[in-house]
Design a protein around this motif. Structure first.
Motif, PDB file in Angstrom:
ATOM      1  N   GLY B 771       4.839  75.939  16.712  1.00 24.97           N
ATOM      2  CA  GLY B 771       6.032  74.762  16.568  1.00 24.97           C
ATOM      3  C   GLY B 771       6.253  73.750  17.921  1.00 24.97           C
ATOM      4  N   THR B 772       6.294  74.633  18.783  1.00 21.27           N
ATOM      5  CA  THR B 772       7.081  74.155  20.083  1.00 21.27           C
ATOM      6  C   THR B 772       5.625  73.544  20.548  1.00 21.27           C
ATOM      7  N   TYR B 773       4.532  74.326  21.001  1.00 17.18           N
ATOM      8  CA  TYR B 773       3.553  73.516  21.781  1.00 17.18           C
ATOM      9  C   TYR B 773       2.351  72.805  20.918  1.00 17.18           C
ATOM     10  N   THR B 774       2.549  72.400  20.047  1.00 15.57           N
ATOM     11  CA  THR B 774       1.688  71.958  19.047  1.00 15.57           C
ATOM     12  C   THR B 774       2.395  70.592  18.393  1.00 15.57           C
ATOM     13  N   VAL B 775       4.167  70.705  18.390  1.00 11.94           N
ATOM     14  CA  VAL B 775       4.749  69.713  18.291  1.00 11.94           C
ATOM     15  C   VAL B 775       4.003  68.263  18.173  1.00 11.94           C
ATOM     16  N   ASN B 776       3.892  68.367  19.292  1.00  8.31           N
ATOM     17  CA  ASN B 776       2.992  66.463  19.700  1.00  8.31           C
ATOM     18  C   ASN B 776       1.836  66.044  18.952  1.00  8.31           C
ATOM     19  N   PRO B 777       0.776  67.368  19.002  1.00  9.77           N
ATOM     20  CA  PRO B 777      -0.113  66.518  18.513  1.00  9.77           C
ATOM     21  C   PRO B 777       0.199  66.477  17.113  1.00  9.77           C
ATOM     22  N   ALA B 778       0.825  67.255  16.654  1.00 12.97           N
ATOM     23  CA  ALA B 778       0.829  67.315  15.529  1.00 12.97           C
ATOM     24  C   ALA B 778       2.030  66.372  14.898  1.00 12.97           C
ATOM     25  N   VAL B 779       2.683  65.473  15.367  1.00 16.85           N
ATOM     26  CA  VAL B 779       3.412  64.057  15.013  1.00 16.85           C
ATOM     27  C   VAL B 779       2.977  63.228  15.239  1.00 16.85           C
ATOM     28  N   THR B 780       2.433  62.713  16.608  1.00 15.47           N
ATOM     29  CA  THR B 780       1.026  62.164  16.712  1.00 15.47           C
ATOM     30  C   THR B 780      -0.036  62.330  15.699  1.00 15.47           C
ATOM     31  N   ALA B 781      -0.747  63.132  15.456  1.00 12.57           N
ATOM     32  CA  ALA B 781      -1.289  62.432  14.362  1.00 12.57           C
ATOM     33  C   ALA B 781      -0.819  62.051  12.853  1.00 12.57           C
ATOM     34  N   MET B 782       0.523  62.599  12.485  1.00 13.89           N
ATOM     35  CA  MET B 782       1.194  62.008  11.624  1.00 13.89           C
ATOM     36  C   MET B 782       1.335  60.980  11.021  1.00 13.89           C
ATOM     37  N   PHE B 783       1.703  60.072  12.770  1.00  9.82           N
ATOM     38  CA  PHE B 783       2.337  58.727  13.163  1.00  9.82           C
ATOM     39  C   PHE B 783       0.672  58.080  13.030  1.00  9.82           C
ATOM     40  N   ALA B 784      -0.895  58.191  13.067  1.00 12.37           N
ATOM     41  CA  ALA B 784      -1.965  57.563  13.887  1.00 12.37           C
ATOM     42  C   ALA B 784      -1.879  56.824  13.857  1.00 12.37           C
ATOM     43  N   SER B 785      -1.141  56.540  12.131  1.00 17.03           N
ATOM     44  CA  SER B 785      -2.402  55.340  11.439  1.00 17.03           C
ATOM     45  C   SER B 785      -0.521  54.242  11.664  1.00 17.03           C
ATOM     46  N   THR B 786      -0.215  54.513  12.817  1.00  9.69           N
ATOM     47  CA  THR B 786       0.519  53.274  13.239  1.00  9.69           C
ATOM     48  C   THR B 786       0.723  52.882  14.358  1.00  9.69           C
ATOM     49  N   GLY B 787      -0.151  53.308  15.170  1.00  7.23           N
ATOM     50  CA  GLY B 787      -0.399  53.220  16.626  1.00  7.23           C
ATOM     51  C   GLY B 787       0.063  53.953  17.658  1.00  7.23           C
ATOM     52  N   THR B 788       0.411  54.923  17.221  1.00  3.49           N
ATOM     53  CA  THR B 788       0.829  56.156  17.409  1.00  3.49           C
ATOM     54  C   THR B 788      -0.226  57.396  18.679  1.00  3.49           C
ATOM     55  N   TYR B 789      -0.449  57.547  19.656  1.00  2.00           N
ATOM     56  CA  TYR B 789      -1.358  58.095  19.712  1.00  2.00           C
ATOM     57  C   TYR B 789      -0.496  59.337  21.298  1.00  2.00           C
ATOM     58  N   ASN B 790       0.375  59.277  21.840  1.00  5.36           N
ATOM     59  CA  ASN B 790       1.114  59.699  21.942  1.00  5.36           C
ATOM     60  C   ASN B 790       2.018  59.964  21.652  1.00  5.36           C
ATOM     61  N   ALA B 791       3.151  60.860  20.355  1.00  9.43           N
ATOM     62  CA  ALA B 791       4.131  60.679  19.902  1.00  9.43           C
ATOM     63  C   ALA B 791       5.325  60.802  21.045  1.00  9.43           C
ATOM     64  N   ASN B 792       5.094  62.415  22.053  1.00  8.01           N
ATOM     65  CA  ASN B 792       5.854  62.579  23.311  1.00  8.01           C
ATOM     66  C   ASN B 792       7.347  63.191  22.329  1.00  8.01           C
ATOM     67  N   VAL B 793       6.883  64.110  20.949  1.00  8.59           N
ATOM     68  CA  VAL B 793       8.257  64.536  20.621  1.00  8.59           C
ATOM     69  C   VAL B 793       7.969  65.990  20.773  1.00  8.59           C
ATOM     70  N   TYR B 794       9.018  66.396  21.097  1.00  6.26           N
ATOM     71  CA  TYR B 794       9.176  67.736  21.643  1.00  6.26           C
ATOM     72  C   TYR B 794      10.552  68.438  20.834  1.00  6.26           C
ATOM     73  N   ILE B 795      10.734  69.568  21.090  1.00  4.13           N
ATOM     74  CA  ILE B 795      11.861  70.379  20.440  1.00  4.13           C
ATOM     75  C   ILE B 795      12.434  71.502  21.655  1.00  4.13           C
ATOM     76  N   TYR B 796      13.730  71.031  22.243  1.00  6.24           N
ATOM     77  CA  TYR B 796      14.074  71.511  23.149  1.00  6.24           C
ATOM     78  C   TYR B 796      13.659  73.257  22.818  1.00  6.24           C
ATOM     79  N   PRO B 797      13.136  74.745  23.309  1.00  2.00           N
ATOM     80  CA  PRO B 797      12.973  76.273  23.683  1.00  2.00           C
ATOM     81  C   PRO B 797      14.313  76.310  23.010  1.00  2.00           C
ATOM     82  N   LEU B 798      14.989  76.015  23.452  1.00  2.00           N
ATOM     83  CA  LEU B 798      17.140  76.488  23.101  1.00  2.00           C
ATOM     84  C   LEU B 798      16.895  76.411  21.137  1.00  2.00           C
ATOM     85  N   ALA B 799      16.872  75.015  21.200  1.00  2.00           N
ATOM     86  CA  ALA B 799      17.035  74.721  19.864  1.00  2.00           C
ATOM     87  C   ALA B 799      16.064  75.182  18.963  1.00  2.00           C
ATOM     88  N   ALA B 800      14.704  75.761  18.798  1.00  5.73           N
ATOM     89  CA  ALA B 800      13.972  76.634  18.806  1.00  5.73           C
ATOM     90  C   ALA B 800      14.397  78.089  18.515  1.00  5.73           C
TER      91      ALA B 800
END
Lengths: 252, 833
Positions: B771-800
């Motif tokens: 989840g921590t390492y694939t969150v960005n491509p996963a979210v990018t794929a989810m939002f691709a239709s809105t024009g997002t190609y790199n969501a820069n979404v991350y989760i703090y390892p401590l939060a994970a």
């Protein structure tokens, strides 16, 4: 003789299909320390029910079961479990070894309940295995790889691992051939001879012959009692005859 | 079939709780998929129906009066696609802050309720006719129903920091521009009020049209722009062009995101269900081996036994599918409310029965196919082997975790021993936990990046967010002021990024120009780089794909009648304006508009500096046009406000650089000076502005976070309960023996919990890591239709780690509770068997 177990007005009932069945009725019984007590009776007389009620395996419906100064009928389930692990060893007709554990682990599972000293328990297990004449080669085998007699002797070792004050055996030879059965009875007799208290439920006269006290149950009540001298191969025939007569008197 | 039915019935009766758990999981799949599918396929239809019902607009154009020509009406009239049109006046402001239900919106369209518009002018429910007509305002019904506005309330707008207060007198139903998280608000006022406001604020031309086919509005808008040759911008300070798709996009995008995430989640649950069913069938066959032997010995064919399994799972899955659809029905009233709260249209959305049914049948058929495949081995088992209990499933070749040696007490080692004995079940649990943890981590990352700290979401919009944006007055040198401000203690840095407008290959774009893109903090390229030379331009990948261009390709850029060629230097992410955003250097833009003077300064504060403090400082030292303030002399505050408003109007409408002024009231000069003392036209809290713009996404993510977390935990609990009970049932005999030997229920429950822990821990850890390492491509794929190609979404390892730990605790608790069933295993029962 000092009583190790004493029951007062012990009753045990079961509800079957909305109907109340009274299996044990107001029973007052003493089991003496150092005795080889045999409980006999016809099917449905309440032998096994009595065994499990006095051993803390089951709770009486009414009445008390005293183990020394403790009324075990008043204990909670967990206290009952602690009572069993500290005082009782069980040998079952169906043996009930755990299939997914090796022979040694079946024994250690019980042994490690009272101590974390693995070495001590392991050494005692080895001593007991030798004592019941089980080869060391069998220790790492699984129950499915043992004969019935071998498995029951493992069951006896398991029952003895915590050095219990009492051994309870429910038809210990019921599932064994005669040679294996004899070997198991020899072990139990030897234990009794060395001072171990043993309570056995059986239908089998040969098993009964090993005891020094035979209690006969009928319809959930004590019907009669036979006291015998300690067993030896020399008095075997005379004992069998005496037991036979006793059982005939009891309507066996 | 009758015989198979009897066997199936007996199996179901025997494993009631497991069947119930599976039923509940499949029911959840059915409910969620019904909701997701119905939203995905129904939301646009619902929006269209709403537009039709309220005679809403398909196309809206706002343009300055000074560029409007009467011949434009002839053009519209002659277009055969147009079935109805309105031309009138609108008071339109792009940066015009006002509070709307707690959110601050900045874009407003004020329309005259008495102008006789027929398009997008629903009947107004006037609640209080006593409110003076020159101060009355009519708000969207949404404001009453969701934001608590009542008749008689004051609705305050701020024009250049001067409040304009109107009194709520009625409400109307609206399809667009009515939600607090949209891009703006459309309101109506009585004719008297409209004229009063127009005198103060000016007005623009308002053109609306309806078409036979609403989607023709896109081409019409393009044609109109080509015909008029006026620079009209999608969303600009002086103009607005909106087509049907754009309106729909603004209204329903957050809803589409919710339903997309929901469907992704449904797929995860379906995968979990497949794993669970596979496990249940395989296990069921092992457990029923003796019964299978008896049945085969009695003459049952393998096919009949397999049919009983198929029937058993049909009895679970088909009603679950149907009940799920039925259960989803009453939920739609809640869903409509939720949808209305994030997208203020009135929703009539209901379950899409045919599609939900087809989907459910497809899922049920897939499950049954899996059952069939899992049952194949029944064919191969001879009756005698089955009677013997089948082939032992446990391997006894190795005695794992022997008790005579090794670390850990007896409970830990027994737990591990059992784990090895029931490895398949535990691996299944590991897989389920991995999938569930993965889903929770992704959703937690969305929550962290969209709701708690929305930097990633802001980055996705493709808008540079400084702490404040300063728009300088016409006579002020923006570059010099930026340099001066950069020296202030409060300021970390300044950057110049000015909004411009142009079209690329005929598509209207929102543009930005800067002479140094490296100063930007929230906009990033994900491929290539930002422009460095005057012949370069950066666009979104979504837009480049739409026009079939790559980095290095040339595009034609046009504004104000001038067209130049630029080379695409890079792609950046932008989820706003449908990805129609372009960036170029200042010199690059001056190739199109040589006289362009930028007037926008972005200011980034040092740590600990607040907007309000800095605002006060700027106001006192640089002069802000039309600052409305009470100078302590209450007598003249109204007059001062009025005077400053006039100055502002002069500056704005007549292109006047500066004004020398004096205001005399009762022969006393109460205000005098030169407008040159005003260096700043406007200060915009851009972070707050953007935060409002993206709050729709944040709301959507908040809702979906709650739904996904609750359902994931529910599924973990259901599956664990099912498996623990199955294991307890399977080990009943063994547990009875252990109880006889003196083990307490608590100790045995703990052993079971321990036996689960390695796989649980492994599954959760893997879920957290992936989840921590694939969150960005996963979210990018989810939002691709809105024009997002790199969501820069991350989760703090401590939060994970914390999430993983909480799931672990929850799992441990559920296992312990489920394993409490051991207390019902009595030793007596074991013996009497």
């Amino acid at each position: 003789m000092k009583a190790i177990i004493k029951t007062e007005k012990l009753c045990k009932s079961f509800s079957v299909g909305g109907k109340q069945l009274h299996i044990i009725k107001n029973m007052d019984l003493k089991i003496n320390e150092g005795d080889f007590t045999v409980i006999m009776g016809s099917s449905g007389s309440g032998k096994s029910t009595l065994l499990y009620a006095i051993s803390g395996m089951d709770r009486p419906t009414l009445g008390s079961v005293w183990f020394g100064e403790t009324d075990i009928s008043k204990l909670t389930n967990d206290e009952m479990a602690v009572f069993r692990r500290e005082n009782c060893g069980f040998v079952f007709q169906q043996i009930h070894l755990m299939d997914n554990m090796s022979v040694m682990d079946n024994v250690m599972t019980s042994g490690l309940l009272l101590t974390n000293n693995k070495k001590k328990i392991y050494e005692r297990a080895i001593w007991l295995f030798t004592h019941v004449k089980l080869s060391k080669d069998l220790l790492d085998k699984f129950p499915s790889q043992l004969s019935g007699g071998e498995a029951q002797r493992v069951g006896i070792v398991r029952a003895l691992i915590n050095n219990p004050k009492l051994i309870f055996a429910d038809e210990p030879t019921g599932a064994l051939n005669s040679a294996s059965g004899k070997a198991v009875l020899d072990v139990l007799t030897e234990l009794y001879t060395s001072g171990q208290s043993v309570v056995v439920v059986t239908h089998d006269i040969k098993t009964a012959a090993r005891g020094n006290r035979i209690i006969y149950l009928r319809d959930g009540a004590l019907s009669g009692e036979l006291n015998l001298p300690a067993y030896s191969d020399d008095n075997k025939a005379a004992r069998m005859e005496e037991i036979q007569k006793f059982l005939e008197r009891m309507g066996w | 079939m009758k015989k198979a039915f009897h066997i199936a019935k007996a199996n179901l009766k025997k494993h009631k709780s497991a069947a119930l758990s599976l039923f509940l999981i499949l029911l959840t799949v059915s409910v969620l998929s019904t909701i997701g599918i119905s939203i995905v396929f129904g939301v646009r239809k619902d929006y269209e129906a709403n537009i039709d019902r309220l005679n809403g607009l398909h196309s809206a154009i706002i343009m300055s009066k000074d560029v409007y020509l009467t011949e434009y009406e002839d053009f519209i009239k002659s277009d055969s696609r147009v079935i109805e049109y309105n031309i009138g006046e609108v008071i339109y402001y792009y940066l015009f802050p006002f509070n709307y239900g707690g959110d601050v919106l900045h874009q407003i369209m004020i329309l005259d309720a008495d102008a006789g518009f027929t398009i997008s002018a629903p009947p107004i429910d006037i609640r209080d006719s006593n409110i003076p007509r020159d101060r009355a305002v009519y708000l969207p019904l949404y404001a009453e129903q969701n934001l608590g506005f009542k008749t008689g309330d004051i609705f305050t707008m701020t024009h250049r920091n001067r409040p304009i207060e109107l009194i709520v007198a009625g409400f109307f139903e609206a399809t667009e521009y009515s939600a607090p998280n949209g891009i703006g608000l459309k309101i109506f006022v009585p004719g008297e009020c409209f004229h009063e406001l127009k005198n103060q604020l000016g007005s623009s031309v308002w053109i609306t049209a309806r078409f036979q086919n609403p989607y023709d509005s896109t081409v019409f808008n393009k044609d109109f722009r080509a015909y008029s040759d006026v620079d009209l911008f999608a969303i600009g300070e002086d103009s607005l062009v909106m087509d049907f798709s754009g309106g729909a996009e603004n209204s329903i995008m957050p809803v589409m995101i919710i339903s997309s995430i929901l469907l992704v989640f449904v797929i995860i649950i379906i995968l979990i269900s497949l794993i669970v069913i596979r496990f249940r069938v395989t296990n069921g066959i092992d457990e029923s081996m003796h019964t299978i032997g008896v049945l085969k010995a009695s003459g049952y064919k393998s096919g009949q036994i397999i049919a009983s399994y198929l029937l058993e799972y049909s009895i679970i899955s088909l009603p679950a599918a149907l009940f799920g659809i039925l259960l989803a029905l009453p939920l739609f009233s809640v869903i409509r409310q939720i949808l209305a709260s994030i997208s203020a249209t009135t929703w009539t959305l209901t379950a899409n029965f045919p599609l939900a049914l087809i989907f459910s049948i497809f899922i049920s058929a897939s499950l049954l196919l899996l059952v069939l495949l899992s049952c194949r081995r029944i064919h191969k088992i001879p009756p005698v082997e089955a009677l013997r209990g089948g082939i032992a499933t446990n391997s006894f070749r190795r005695n794992y975790f022997p008790l005579k040696k090794g670390l850990g007490n007896v409970h830990i080692r027994l737990g591990f021993k059992n784990m090895m004995a029931y490895a398949k079940q535990y691996l299944m649990i590991g897989a389920v936990l991995m999938a569930s943890t993965y889903a929770i981590i992704i959703i937690a990352a969305l929550y962290q990046n969209f709701v708690i700290n929305n930097t990633a979401l802001i980055q996705m919009t493709g808008i540079e967010i400084a702490d404040i944006d300063i728009i300088v007055t016409r006579h002020t040198d923006a570059d010099a002021l930026a340099l001066e401000m950069e020296k202030l203690d409060e300021v970390k840095k300044t950057a110049m990024l000015a909004p411009v407008h142009f079209s690329i290959e005929g598509t209207d774009m929102t543009g930005w120009c800067s002479d140094d893109f490296s100063l930007m903090e929230t906009i990033r390229t994900h491929e290539g780089r930002f422009p460095r030379y005057d012949n370069e331009i950066a666009v979104t990948k979504l837009f480049a794909d739409q026009i079939g261009k790559e980095i290095g390709d040339s595009v034609k850029v046009k504004t104000k009648g001038i067209t130049q060629e630029y080379i695409i230097s890079g792609f950046f992410s932008a989820a706003s304006d449908g990805g129609r955003i372009g960036m170029m250097t200042l010199e690059g833009y001056r190739r199109l508009d040589p006289n362009y003077q930028r007037d926008n300064i972005k200011i980034y504060f040092n740590e600990g500096i607040r907007f309000d403090d800095f605002y006060g400082f700027i106001k006192a030292n640089y002069g802000v046009v039309n600052v409305y303030q009470d100078d302590g002399d209450g007598r003249f505050s109204a007059a001062k406000a009025r005077a400053e408003e006039k100055i502002s109007n002069y500056l704005e409408f007549y292109g006047i650089d500066s004004v020398e002024y004096a205001v005399i009231y009762n022969s006393e000069i109460i205000l005098s000076g030169s407008s040159r003392t005003y260096q700043i036209e406007q200060i915009v809290d851009i972070a707050e502005f953007i935060s409002t713009q993206i709050s729709g996404y944040a709301d959507a993510v908040s809702i979906i976070t709650m739904v996904v977390s609750v359902i994931s935990l529910g599924i973990i609990a259901l599956i664990l309960t099912m498996v623990v009970r199955q294991i307890v049932r399977k080990r009943r005999y063994e547990l009875g023996v252990m109880k006889a030997g003196g083990y307490t229920t608590k100790q045995l429950a703990r052993q079971i919990a321990i036996s689960f822990m390695p796989c649980v821990l492994f599954g959760i850890t893997l879920g957290c890591i992936t989840g921590t390492y694939t969150v960005n491509p996963a979210v990018t794929a989810m939002f691709a239709s809105t024009g997002t190609y790199n969501a820069n979404v991350y989760i703090y390892p401590l939060a994970a780690v914390i999430i993983g730990f909480l799931i672990l605790l929850f799992t441990y608790m559920v296992i312990n509770l489920s394993a409490k069933g051991i207390k019902h295993i009595t030793v007596y029962e074991l013996i009497s068997e």
